[in-house]
Enzyme design. Structure first.
Site: not given
Ligand SMILES: NC(=O)C1=CN([C@@H]2O[C@H](COP(=O)(O)OP(=O)(O)OC[C@H]3O[C@@H](n4cnc5c(N)ncnc54)[C@H](OP(=O)(O)O)[C@@H]3O)[C@@H](O)[C@H]2O)C=CC1
Ligand SMILES: O=C(O)CCC(=O)C(=O)O
Length: 430
Positions: A120
């Protein structure tokens, strides 16, 4: 209420802060190691990242001012293949958070049986405060600084919080320009125009819905009968809400960092997408009532999907959860104490390392396609993703039942065992 402490008693490692993602990750590992009966040396080997890099990332701002950010990349384990994992841009990023996220990637890749280890990266920056041109410069500089660590056979990045497919295109371009030829397989989650995969943008969310449906099916509950609340309306949460709704579940609440929304009749997610596109937040949407993030956690829904940040379900907030299933879209949303409270209250937790693995599964498909320079159809990807998520859920669920352990322990046992087997087979424990 009893206070549950994290196990931070590893020899030879500074104790992470109580309640932090790394403390949670260490406690989870300790629990699985105990079930597996591994010795202290094996435990330490599994707990310790193989390689870490800490880089300074200077940025000349559009205004001419210079600012400096701290960036990290951690390869937690590379015994089953290259390190794999996202790149996060968020103000609170530090080395311990990245270590925890990298460790979870190792177990996650093991659980869905991908030929990867876990890695990461992160930069301590709030992307909302910087222009696109500034973010491009930060990304290119960060990539140049960590060049010795990454590559299509060593460590492959993908989007995480605060980054997206454009970020991945900049990483790929910077890496390729330095090597002298185009190397699409150095990152996944990139745009289709430069070798991205169909389905990657929605893969994490589709995976969440597949495992939710599988968990509900075991309880004899159809997806079309449930209400869902989703915290986080970013890449993961927004598409999860859309896919839940498309598959007939009723999405009654969503939120982002500015606040949330509730409509017991079901939120029109397509219309909400348009609102967020226009305003940058779910707040102010006219098709629902306002709701705080705090209140969302305690809503009387069937399925709660935390899909934002770590640690939102601690002992106090977990005690307010009235959902029957918590499906962890985010990494590390539940602390050790929160986990114990949910278990005590009979809430089934589908753990992050299983629930959100759809993203890395399709990242793997993207990497395979890039290596073969042959692209699969949307249907092929969707089918293979569904098959892998269902099969991983079935394995985890069967183990949990057989051993009378939680889904989290079962998932971790599977992922950790595969990692440890790679160690022993390669001869690290002769
Ligand atoms: N992207 C991926 O493929 C993957 C992501 N994840 C995990 O999923 C989670 C979200 O990732 P991702 O969607 O990519 O991130 P994004 O940056 O796309 O979105 C994050 C979201 O969380 C919101 N947010 C941030 N802080 C808070 C808070 N304190 N309370 C409520 N909402 C909050 C943000 O709000 P705002 O829009 O207002 O900033 C936004 O809507 C993370 O934990 C990430 O590690 C896991 C596996 C894969
Ligand atoms: O797609 C990937 O390689 C990893 C996505 C990721 O960061 C996660 O699963 O937390």
């Amino acid at each position: 209420m009893t206070s549950i402490t994290d196990d931070t008693s590893l020899p030879d490692a500074p104790a992470p802060t109580q309640g932090s993602p790394l403390a949670t990750a260490h406690t989870q590992l300790a629990s699985a190691v105990e079930i597996l009966g591994y010795d202290a040396g094996q435990h330490q080997m599994l707990a310790t990242p193989r390689r870490e890099i800490h880089v300074a990332v200077p940025l000349r701002r559009d205004s001419g001012e210079t600012v400096l950010f701290h960036g990290f990349r951690v390869q937690h384990n590379i015994s089953r293949g290259p390190g794999k994992g996202g790149l996060r841009y968020a103000p609170g990023v530090d080395i311990d958070e990245v270590r925890a996220l990298a460790m979870w990637m190792t177990w996650k890749c093991g659980i869905v049986d991908l030929p990867y280890g876990g890695a990461k990266g992160g930069v301590a920056i709030d992307p909302r405060d910087y222009s696109t041109a500034e973010l491009e410069r930060v990304t290119r500089r960060y990539t140049s600084e960590i060049m010795p660590m990454i590559g299509p056979d060593t460590d492959i990045m993908a989007p995480d919080m605060g980054t997206d497919e454009q970020t991945m295109a900049w990483v790929m371009d910077t890496y390729s320009v330095n090597r002298g030829y185009t190397i699409p397989a150095v990152v996944t989650g990139k745009p289709l125009a430069v070798g991205g995969s169909r389905g990657r943008g929605t893969a994490t969310s589709a995976g969440i819905v597949h495992v939710t449906a599988a968990a509900l099916e075991e309880a004899g509950v159809p997806l079309t009968d449930v209400t869902v609340a989703v915290q986080g309306f970013g890449k993961v949460g927004s598409h999860a809400a859309a896919i839940f709704a498309a598959r007939g579940a009723r999405v009654v609440a969503v939120s982002d960092q500015y606040g949330g929304l509730r409509n017991d009749a079901g939120i029109d997610v397509d219309r909400l997408f348009a609102h967020v596109g226009a305003t940058g937040s779910v707040v102010g949407f006219d098709g629902a009532d306002a709701l705080s993030n705090n209140d969302l956690m305690g809503l009387e829904v069937d399925v709660l999907v935390p899909a934002a940040v770590e640690g939102v379900l601690d002992e106090d907030s977990a005690a307010r959860v009235r959902a029957r299933w918590v499906v962890e879209g985010a990494n590390g949303p539940t602390t050790t104490g929160g986990d114990a409270v949910l278990a005590r209250n009979g809430v089934t937790v589908v753990p992050d390392v299983l629930a959100n693995a759809g993203g890395v599964v399709v990242s793997y498909f993207e990497w395979v396609q890039a290596n073969q320079t042959y692209w699969w159809s949307e249907e092929e990807i969707a089918d293979r993703l569904e098959q892998r998520m269902k099969s991983a859920f079935a394995d985890v669920s069967a183990l949990a039942r057989r051993e009378s352990i939680s889904l989290r322990d079962a998932a971790l046992v599977i992922g950790i065992k595969r990692t440890a087997e790679a160690h022993t087979t390669r001869g690290l424990y002769p």
